[in-house]
Write an enzyme that holds these catalytic residues in place. Sequence first.
Site, PDB file in Angstrom:
ATOM      1  N   HIS A   8      -3.692  -5.815  11.852  1.00 13.01           N
ATOM      2  CA  HIS A   8      -3.042  -4.730  11.116  1.00 13.01           C
ATOM      3  C   HIS A   8      -4.126  -4.097  10.244  1.00 13.01           C
ATOM      4  O   HIS A   8      -5.028  -4.788   9.781  1.00 13.01           O
ATOM      5  CB  HIS A   8      -1.894  -5.271  10.264  1.00 13.01           C
ATOM      6  CG  HIS A   8      -1.155  -4.192   9.532  1.00 13.01           C
ATOM      7  ND1 HIS A   8      -0.453  -3.208  10.192  1.00 13.01           N
ATOM      8  CD2 HIS A   8      -1.026  -3.935   8.207  1.00 13.01           C
ATOM      9  CE1 HIS A   8       0.089  -2.388   9.305  1.00 13.01           C
ATOM     10  NE2 HIS A   8      -0.250  -2.808   8.087  1.00 13.01           N
ATOM     11  N   HIS A  55      -0.847   2.013   4.169  1.00 11.11           N
ATOM     12  CA  HIS A  55      -0.866   1.652   5.589  1.00 11.11           C
ATOM     13  C   HIS A  55       0.363   2.204   6.288  1.00 11.11           C
ATOM     14  O   HIS A  55       1.332   2.610   5.643  1.00 11.11           O
ATOM     15  CB  HIS A  55      -0.966   0.128   5.758  1.00 11.11           C
ATOM     16  CG  HIS A  55       0.194  -0.631   5.210  1.00 11.11           C
ATOM     17  ND1 HIS A  55       0.987  -1.439   5.973  1.00 11.11           N
ATOM     18  CD2 HIS A  55       0.698  -0.704   3.953  1.00 11.11           C
ATOM     19  CE1 HIS A  55       1.925  -1.991   5.225  1.00 11.11           C
ATOM     20  NE2 HIS A  55       1.764  -1.559   3.992  1.00 11.11           N
ATOM     21  N   CYS A  82      -1.484   1.749  13.342  1.00 11.23           N
ATOM     22  CA  CYS A  82      -2.025   1.649  11.981  1.00 11.23           C
ATOM     23  C   CYS A  82      -3.540   1.855  11.938  1.00 11.23           C
ATOM     24  O   CYS A  82      -4.064   2.413  10.972  1.00 11.23           O
ATOM     25  CB  CYS A  82      -1.641   0.307  11.358  1.00 11.23           C
ATOM     26  SG  CYS A  82      -2.150  -1.128  12.322  1.00 11.23           S
TER      27      CYS A  82
END
Length: 159
Positions: free
Chosen positions: A23, A35, A113
């Site tokens: 991530h 994010h 992301c």
Amino acid sequence: MASPHQELKPGDLIEIFRLGYQHWALYVGDGYVIHLAPPSEYPRAGSPNALSVLDRNAVVKQERLEDVVEGCNYRVNNSLDREYRPLPIQVIISSAKKKVGQKMEYSIVRRNCEHFVTKLRYGKSRCKQVESTVDKGVLMIILGIVLGSSFAIGRYLYQ
């Protein structure tokens, strides 16, 4: 975790190591990151959830780094600095903060992301995770064709 000697600077890209994937977040200072979080990671957007890759929408969140990391290892990863010049820090942070709360289309291959944070830092959307997986997938397909062809030719020659 990041090295205790590694100082986080606003504009740094943070790579967080989840089970099976990474991530990504953008460090904005004072312990906070911005994010792109798929809805399956709500209500705590940092919660590790591999099923999040199936979501088609996401929301931009600003949260404490420690809440997003939730005990996973992470590091600063500005490796694309070798290919692209980062935008001015004020532009990166301002652009990121303007996006907080926005819902965005999410795609594991085209709009994830990592694409999100690299677009903020460099003005270019990149995802080395996807590029690496695609490269490996293409290699496996080519290898399969070569091996399959070799097997078929071998069977033909030795009949």
